[in-house]
Design a protein around this motif. Structure first.
Motif, PDB file in Angstrom:
ATOM      1  N   LEU A   1     -37.504  30.379  25.283  1.00 38.52           N
ATOM      2  CA  LEU A   1     -37.198  31.910  25.188  1.00 38.52           C
ATOM      3  C   LEU A   1     -38.229  32.789  25.867  1.00 38.52           C
ATOM      4  N   TYR A   2     -39.352  32.193  26.106  1.00 40.10           N
ATOM      5  CA  TYR A   2     -40.538  32.887  26.746  1.00 40.10           C
ATOM      6  C   TYR A   2     -40.814  32.379  28.041  1.00 40.10           C
ATOM      7  N   GLU A   3     -39.862  31.745  28.649  1.00 42.84           N
ATOM      8  CA  GLU A   3     -39.962  31.637  30.144  1.00 42.84           C
ATOM      9  C   GLU A   3     -40.166  32.864  31.056  1.00 42.84           C
ATOM     10  N   GLY A   4     -40.752  32.915  31.739  1.00 41.30           N
ATOM     11  CA  GLY A   4     -40.960  34.252  32.598  1.00 41.30           C
ATOM     12  C   GLY A   4     -41.974  35.312  32.023  1.00 41.30           C
ATOM     13  N   LEU A   5     -42.358  35.087  30.631  1.00 42.41           N
ATOM     14  CA  LEU A   5     -43.354  35.871  30.207  1.00 42.41           C
ATOM     15  C   LEU A   5     -44.899  35.426  30.377  1.00 42.41           C
ATOM     16  N   ASP A   6     -45.951  36.123  30.588  1.00 39.25           N
ATOM     17  CA  ASP A   6     -47.162  35.506  31.342  1.00 39.25           C
ATOM     18  C   ASP A   6     -48.160  35.970  30.054  1.00 39.25           C
ATOM     19  N   ASP A   7     -48.306  36.711  29.337  1.00 40.60           N
ATOM     20  CA  ASP A   7     -49.500  37.129  28.672  1.00 40.60           C
ATOM     21  C   ASP A   7     -49.030  37.639  27.223  1.00 40.60           C
ATOM     22  N   TYR A   8     -49.000  36.506  26.289  1.00 41.59           N
ATOM     23  CA  TYR A   8     -48.555  37.044  24.812  1.00 41.59           C
ATOM     24  C   TYR A   8     -49.095  36.150  23.977  1.00 41.59           C
TER      25      TYR A   8
END
Lengths: 278, 386
Positions: free
Chosen positions: A195-202
């Protein structure tokens, strides 16, 4: 000239001491012990010690680590004291590294002792103290060493988001996990990783709850990735597709999924949000 | 000042902590920069014709699982039990009754034989000495002299820390690409990394991503840029390689045969972890120095882990009490995956099998390195009716 050289050496020595100013135990703390190896790893040097295993620490924001190999009363220990860039990083590593902890915490609430390892976090520090025998004696000595570090490092707890500080979570607060990237997800929450693929900074704060009907999970995601202004909205949609009740607000998404699902998830979401400040 | 303190300051001077003196040296690794999708030179590898030793070797899809719960007792691995397990596994794999004949399916007298161990977990969780010594004993029975046997890994210090020392293995060469001298230095007298003379610039894995390494990291990466060079140990010194990984998880995947080779024989690996983790594990094995030399895989699961890998976190150690043997690294990894991830699920570390964890095996299967289709894997468990 002699004075200036001496001054330089003193300066250098002080710098080294400052660099090494981590609250590790000394022989005086462990009478009769031998510190067979003591080494500090800074920056990329952690890669030299544990290869790809270092990536998880870098993901959480690694600053430095002292490694000690200790022999004491016939027992062998491997101490790794990490200084992370933030308390969230230290707590994060701790949260995904503990399992099978004896209840209550042997030194203080929130630390973790099991047969082969003692772990704690405080402020920016995360401690892993491994014993090689798993004996009762090694366990007792681990607690002694842990107490020295706990005392020197203080008891500085990470500030949990308001969502998790509610009274209803008081009994399970030590179960909160913090993840700051894909490796943390793969290690601690692999069912969420895609679900978090493509997100970088979280940052993901996650808590599992035991209910009569089965397990429920609640997660708060804070997105700092400024490349995509609608990242939180997209993640909320993905979470809903995955069966969560989810709500986003600017850079924050709260999501809940219970064993029952459906209306129950929405009820829980509303309940959790009501007193959370989110 | 105690001995530990003296060591501390010696090490400070030697450099690892000295990194703290310079803000630039202490900088953490820079972010990966990569284009999408990430290109590699895998097509070059596939141009080389295969030979009779090429993966998946003599027995595609065949995996032998030998279990002995008494092979580890009170955290002590029993070498005699492991020897017997290895013997049972080898004879079953090859369908020979004589152990020396079984080994002769893969090695011949006069060949230089490399044992690729995994020593990253140090004394806590590395390829067991019981297995390595059993392999050496059985190689000798098959006519391989000690002088032709090499224990190797990318990093010399890891080998030493895990006990792969000349004292423990007299007569056996112990080699690391990232060599460290007796003073703890990775640099020779002229300031060059020892490792630079140990890499083969004719063989490389190119990938369109790179990472900037600080001075504290460079000795362990050897070079920066888009090229990862193969070790000369693999390309020039050895005729055959026996792969001896240890049964560990890597998140919700595993680090077993493919990963032990893929990341164990090349330089400049850190850049590959974020975007090409599975690809590297599979694709590096498709290059002839690996594909055509690794003739046997023996996964050490006497003691392994189900979480905390590829590091070594004792609370997640478990006594699988088993060896997995096969010439096909993909099939062995598939069998290991089911066991390790099954344990993760049993222990509540993940909810179910996640397909993403299979990626390295599926990629390797597509490259013809072995069988990733469970229906085509011949899992043999001697003594079991399954």
């Amino acid at each position: 000239m002699i004075l200036s050289v001496a001054g330089f050496i003193f300066f250098l020595f002080s710098e080294l001491l400052n660099t090494g100013d981590l609250p590790v135990p000394t022989r005086e703390d462990m009478p009769g012990s031998d510190i067979c190896r003591e080494e500090m790893f800074v920056g990329g040097a952690l890669w030299g010690l544990i290869n790809g295993g270092a990536d998880l620490y870098y993901e959480y924001g690694f600053d430095r680590m002292v490694l000690q190999e200790i022999e004491w009363q016939g027992e062998e220990f491997r101490l790794e004291l990490y200084r992370m860039e933030s308390p969230v990083g230290a707590f994060g590593v701790f949260s995904v590294s503990v399992q099978g902890c004896e209840e209550g915490g042997p030194v203080r609430t929130g630390d973790c002792l099991n047969r082969f390892q003692y772990q704690l976090y405080s402020g920016n520090y995360y401690l892993s103290l491994i014993n090689y025998s798993g004996s009762d004696k090694a366990r007792d000595l681990s607690v002694e060493i842990g107490s020295v570090i706990a005392s020197a490092a203080g008891d500085i707890r990470v500030e949990l988001p308001g969502l998790f500080r509610q009274d209803m979570f008081k009994k399970v607060i030590d179960e909160v996990k913090v993840v700051k990237g894909i490796l943390g997800l793969q290690n601690a929450l692999p069912h969420l990783a895609s679900l978090y693929e493509g997100l970088d900074d979280y940052i993901v704060w996650h808590l599992k709850l035991e209910e009569k009907e089965g397990q429920a999970e609640i997660l708060l995601t804070v997105i700092n990735d400024c490349r995509d202004i609608d990242a939180s909205g997209k993640l909320a949609l993905q979470l809903k597709d995955a069966g969560f009740a989810a709500r986003s607000n600017n850079d924050r998404i709260v999501a809940v999924r219970s064993a029952t699902g459906g209306k129950r998830d929405n009820d829980l979401l509303n309940l959790f949000l009501a007193g959370s400040g989110e | 000042m105690d001995k530990g303190r003296r060591n501390f300051f010696r090490l400070l001077a030697a450099g690892s902590m000295g990194a703290g003196l310079s803000p630039t040296m202490a900088a953490k690794p820079a972010n990966i920069t990569a284009s999408e999708p990430t290109a590699t030179n895998i097509a070059d590898a596939l141009k080389y014709p295969r030979n009779e030793n090429s993966m998946p070797g003599r027995y595609p899809g065949r995996v032998v699982k030998i279990v002995d719960e008494n092979s580890i007792v009170e955290n002590k691995i029993k070498e005699d039990a492991v020897y017997e397990m290895l013997e049972a596994g080898m004879t079953n794999l090859t369908e020979e009754t004589d152990i020396s004949l079984a080994w002769q399916h893969f090695v011949s007298p006069g060949e230089a034989i490399g044992l690729k161990v995994n020593p990253i977990g140090g004394k806590l969780l590395s390829t067991s000495h019981a297995l390595v010594k059993s392999v050496i004993s059985q190689l000798e029975l098959s006519g391989i002299s000690k002088e032709k046997i090499v224990i190797f890994d990318r990093r010399m210090q890891h080998l030493l820390d895990a006990g792969f020392t000349p004292d423990n293995y007299p007569g056996i060469a112990i080699l690391g690409t990232e060599h460290v001298d007796e003073n703890g230095s990775y640099y020779d007298g002229s300031g060059q990394l020892y490792s630079l003379s140990r890499i083969d610039r004719e063989w490389y894995y190119w990938a369109d991503c790179e990472m900037e390494y600080d001075n504290s990291m460079l000795p362990f990466m050897v070079n920066q840029g888009k090229y990862s060079y193969f070790s000369k140990i693999v390309t020039r010194q050895l005729d055959k390689i026996i792969n001896l990984p240890i049964m560990k998880n890597a998140g919700a995947s595993i680090t077993l045969c493919l990963k032990n080779l893929g990341y164990g024989v090349i330089t400049n690996t850190s850049r590959l972890h974020s975007t090409l983790w599975a690809e590297t594990s599979a694709q590096v094995c498709a290059f002839p120095p690996v594909r055509d030399k690794v003739v046997l895989n023996i996964a050490d699961g006497i003691k392994g882990c189900y979480d905390g890998g590829p590091g070594a976190n004792p609370q997640f150690f478990t006594n699988y009490g088993m060896l997995l043997l096969g010439t096909d690294p993909v099939a062995v990894d598939m069998a290991g995956y089911d066991i390790i991830i099954g344990k993760r699920i049993e222990m509540g570390r993940q909810d179910g099998f996640a397909d993403a964890g299979l990626r390295q095996m599926l990629l390797a299967g597509d490259l013809g390195l072995g069988i990733a289709d469970r229906k085509r894997i011949d899992l043999r468990i001697p003594g079991s009716s399954i």
